[in-house]
Enzyme design. Structure first.
Site, short mmCIF file in Angstrom:
data_model
loop_
_atom_site.label_atom_id
_atom_site.label_comp_id
_atom_site.label_asym_id
_atom_site.label_seq_id
_atom_site.Cartn_x
_atom_site.Cartn_y
_atom_site.Cartn_z
N LYS A 87 14.06 -48.36 45.52
CA LYS A 87 12.59 -48.28 46.06
C LYS A 87 12.18 -49.18 46.57
CE LYS A 87 8.66 -45.47 44.79
NZ LYS A 87 7.78 -45.41 43.51
O1 G3P Z 1 4.66 -43.83 42.42
C1 G3P Z 1 3.91 -43.74 43.62
C2 G3P Z 1 2.79 -42.70 43.54
O2 G3P Z 1 3.03 -41.56 43.06
C3 G3P Z 1 1.43 -43.51 42.95
O3 G3P Z 1 0.51 -42.18 42.51
O4 G3P Z 1 -1.79 -41.47 41.50
O5 G3P Z 1 -1.06 -44.13 41.64
O6 G3P Z 1 -1.89 -42.92 43.61
P1 G3P Z 1 -1.06 -42.80 42.39
#
Ligand code: G3P
Length: 218
Positions: A87
């Site tokens: 990633k």
């Molecule tokens: O892993 C990246 C993403 O899915 C993060 O989600 O909820 O922290 O914005 P969030």
């Protein structure tokens, strides 16, 4: 549509896998820190533990922000298991690193994507997956789902093979809308997937069926 779970918690990953609908896992440095996983050896070992649970596609994020550092880290991550997807953040050196890994046959997930232009760059560099963050755009008053629509349209126009991995998917309606739009993958917490199960008419109907069965057997 593929379902990835967005967590580094082994119990949640096992629970999602046992449900039989899990296609992969995404992690990020914040999620690893949340599980208390620190230090290079522990981090690599934790990724291995995740790979041992699921069938494929475990996104493991690099910390470096320069090309050489990303390549070094990404190679170490890719050595853990064939299931690892490196990633890489959407920055200039990240695009170069994605191009490098693509030429080496190592899968990548381009993360922190917030615009169609960034999506085009990542696809041209040969990213395997692209992670536009739906919820974080919604958080600041932009339409995260509209971005998914734009990217699906653009990738379709040119036959880009990069899979659209809708990330920062916070609730079941986000997931359903991503499915309508045609995102290839969603990554989300387990509760978003299990949220798809719930309907009051299912609960009511099942209770009635069981009650009628019980009456017939008395
Ligand atoms: O892993 C990246 C993403 O899915 C993060 O989600 O909820 O922290 O914005 P969030």
């Amino acid at each position: 549509m593929k379902f990835f779970i967005d967590t580094a918690n082994l119990d949640e990953i096992r629970e999602a896998y046992d449900l039989g609908v899990l296609d992969g896992v995404t992690t990020n440095p914040s999620l690893m820190a949340k599980e208390g996983i620190t230090g290079p050896d522990n981090i690599l070992a934790h990724y291995k533990a995740i790979c041992d649970i699921v069938d494929d596609a475990v996104s493991a994020e690099v910390i470096s922000t320069d090309f050489d550092g990303m390549v070094k880290e990404g190679k170490a991550l890719a050595k853990i298991d064939d299931k690892i997807v490196v990633k890489i953040p959407m920055i200039k050196d990240g695009i170069k690193a994605i191009k490098y890994f693509s030429s080496e046959g190592i899968r990548t997930n381009c993360t922190l994507v917030f615009s169609p232009g960034q999506a085009i760059l990542a696809a041209k560099a040969g990213a395997s997956y692209l992670s536009p963050f739906v919820g974080r755009l919604d958080d600041i008053g932009f339409d995260g789902l509209e971005l998914i629509e734009q990217i699906v349209l653009i990738y379709g126009n040119y036959g880009f093979e990069t899979e659209v991995l809708a990330a920062s998917v916070r609730h079941s309606m986000h997931l359903i809308k991503c499915a309508e739009i045609g995102a290839d993958v969603v990554t989300c917490p387990l509760k978003v997937i299990t949220g798809l199960l719930s309907h009051p008419l299912t609960d009511k109907g099942l209770a009635q069926f069981l009650a009628d069965h019980a009456k017939g057997n008395n």
